[in-house]
Motif scaffolding. Structure first.
Motif, short mmCIF file in Angstrom:
data_model
loop_
_atom_site.label_atom_id
_atom_site.label_comp_id
_atom_site.label_asym_id
_atom_site.label_seq_id
_atom_site.Cartn_x
_atom_site.Cartn_y
_atom_site.Cartn_z
N GLU A 153 6.16 3.51 6.76
CA GLU A 153 5.26 2.81 7.68
C GLU A 153 3.95 3.59 7.83
O GLU A 153 3.94 4.82 7.80
CB GLU A 153 5.91 2.66 9.05
CG GLU A 153 7.16 1.78 9.05
CD GLU A 153 6.85 0.35 8.68
OE1 GLU A 153 5.74 -0.13 9.03
OE2 GLU A 153 7.71 -0.28 8.03
N PRO A 154 2.81 2.89 7.99
CA PRO A 154 1.54 3.58 8.20
C PRO A 154 1.52 4.32 9.53
O PRO A 154 2.12 3.87 10.52
CB PRO A 154 0.51 2.45 8.17
CG PRO A 154 1.28 1.22 8.50
CD PRO A 154 2.66 1.42 7.96
N ARG A 200 0.83 -1.21 0.00
CA ARG A 200 0.00 0.00 0.00
C ARG A 200 0.86 1.26 0.00
O ARG A 200 0.49 2.26 -0.60
CB ARG A 200 -0.92 -0.02 1.23
CG ARG A 200 -1.98 1.08 1.20
CD ARG A 200 -3.00 0.91 2.29
NE ARG A 200 -2.49 1.14 3.62
CZ ARG A 200 -2.34 0.21 4.55
NH1 ARG A 200 -2.66 -1.06 4.29
NH2 ARG A 200 -1.88 0.52 5.76
N LEU A 201 1.99 1.20 0.66
CA LEU A 201 2.89 2.35 0.80
C LEU A 201 4.20 2.08 0.08
O LEU A 201 4.57 0.91 -0.13
CB LEU A 201 3.16 2.63 2.28
CG LEU A 201 1.96 3.12 3.10
CD1 LEU A 201 2.27 3.03 4.59
CD2 LEU A 201 1.61 4.55 2.72
N THR A 234 5.03 10.47 -4.27
CA THR A 234 5.53 9.31 -3.54
C THR A 234 6.79 8.71 -4.15
O THR A 234 7.49 7.94 -3.49
CB THR A 234 4.46 8.20 -3.49
OG1 THR A 234 4.25 7.68 -4.81
CG2 THR A 234 3.15 8.74 -2.94
N GLY A 235 7.07 9.05 -5.41
CA GLY A 235 8.21 8.47 -6.10
C GLY A 235 7.97 7.06 -6.59
O GLY A 235 8.86 6.45 -7.19
N LEU A 287 -4.92 10.24 1.32
CA LEU A 287 -5.11 10.06 -0.11
C LEU A 287 -3.90 9.37 -0.73
O LEU A 287 -4.05 8.45 -1.56
CB LEU A 287 -5.35 11.41 -0.78
CG LEU A 287 -5.53 11.40 -2.30
CD1 LEU A 287 -6.77 10.61 -2.69
CD2 LEU A 287 -5.62 12.83 -2.83
N LEU A 288 -2.69 9.79 -0.35
CA LEU A 288 -1.49 9.16 -0.89
C LEU A 288 -1.37 7.71 -0.42
O LEU A 288 -0.86 6.86 -1.16
CB LEU A 288 -0.26 9.95 -0.48
CG LEU A 288 -0.13 11.36 -1.07
CD1 LEU A 288 1.09 12.07 -0.51
CD2 LEU A 288 -0.07 11.31 -2.59
N GLU A 289 -1.84 7.43 0.79
CA GLU A 289 -1.76 6.05 1.29
C GLU A 289 -2.79 5.14 0.64
O GLU A 289 -2.46 4.03 0.20
CB GLU A 289 -1.94 6.03 2.81
CG GLU A 289 -1.93 4.61 3.38
CD GLU A 289 -2.01 4.55 4.89
OE1 GLU A 289 -1.98 3.43 5.44
OE2 GLU A 289 -2.11 5.63 5.53
#
Length: 305
Positions: free
Chosen positions: A29-30, A23-24, A218-219, A70-72
């Motif tokens: 880390e979340p 997800r990331l 996020t790259g 949103l990015l996650e």
């Protein structure tokens, strides 16, 4: 069991079994969210946000948390948002300048109405990212359900970072430095008056983007071709281009990469157009479905990773 597919001169292997989903980006880390509740719809993509009233201005602290979510999660869903057109626009503007779309009617500036009924069946049922026919593809969209059918009319979203991750190392090497051409006329051109088409072609010429785009925030590498607007891969013979695009288009269909959202009136979806594709499921004819969409421009041209 493995499945093998011939793509031009390359045989692609599809191993059966569990998929490793991220997800990331690697190494991130979340973190918890303090200002709202968040309930994942899947483990990879899509989450419902609770405790936020979009009729109220979104201040900088709340915006920072929503932007991180949103990015996650790539797409955020909000239920029961009885917003005005102005509030809808104000919420979208928190992410940037708004798009004027030349293909959808806009009674209110920047607010497009997307309607389907017995007199006008829906036609958005193809996987795509919004505005890839632009030199600078869109950052995101905010879609609100005004009227929904009793059943059907869902929207599916797919994580195109995961779609890239799922490719074989050999396929990644093959496509990482390729570019492809996107053209609005592929979807919007059929049936358009010839003079109008010529006028729009001057204003919106076909553009070239990387097949694999680096997400500007996020790259993360994302698969950046779609069947609604991508016409061919630059520099390849027509048959090879068609075979390779056909294979890449299929990656969006993997269920593990997807989330499906069941609309209710006054539901809102906010998605990261740089990381996803979406598909409006057209399974409700002749019932009525009315949506209002605001799209957000992106200041970044598509770039290689």
């Amino acid at each position: 069991m493995d499945i093998r597919t011939a793509v031009g001169d390359l045989t692609v292997r599809h191993p059966a079994g569990p998929r490793t989903l991220h997800r990331l980006p690697d190494g991130e880390e979340p973190k918890p969210y303090e200002l709202f509740g968040i309930e994942p719809v899947t483990g990879l993509i899509g989450a419902e946000v609770s405790g936020v009233d979009l009729r109220e201005p979104v201040g900088p602290v709340l915006f920072a948390e929503l932007d991180r979510a949103l990015l996650e999660w790539k797409v955020l869903f909000f239920r029961g948002q009885h917003v005005t057109a102005g509030q809808h626009l104000d919420f979208a503007r928190r992410w940037g300048e708004l798009e004027v779309n030349p293909f959808f009617p806009q009674e209110v500036p920047y607010l497009s109405r997307i309607e389907a009924s017995a007199q006008k069946p829906g036609g958005q049922n193809v996987w795509h990212a919004d505005g890839t026919w632009r030199e600078k593809p869109l950052l995101g969209s905010v879609l609100r359900a005004v009227e929904v059918p009793e059943a059907g009319g869902d929207t599916c979203f797919a994580d195109m970072g995961a779609a890239y991750d799922g490719l074989s190392a050999e396929m990644k090497r093959r496509i990482d430095e390729l570019t492809a051409v996107d053209d609005f006329a592929l979807s919007f051109g059929p049936g358009m008056d010839a003079d109008k088409l010529a006028e729009l072609r001057v204003k919106y010429p076909a553009v070239e983007h990387p097949v694999v785009r680096c997400h500007p925030r996020t790259g993360r590498r994302t698969l950046f071709v779609n069947p609604a607007f991508t016409t061919h891969i630059t520099g390849l013979e027509a048959g090879e281009s068609e075979a390779l695009l056909g294979f890449l288009f299929q990656q969006v269909a993997v269920p593990e990469y997807q989330v499906r959202f069941r609309w209710e009136a006054d539901s809102i979806a906010l998605w990261d157009n740089q990381a996803t594709q979406h598909y409006a499921v057209n399974d409700y004819f002749p019932q009525h479905r009315l949506m209002e969409r605001v799209a957000i421009l992106d200041e970044h041209p598509a770039a290689f990773s």
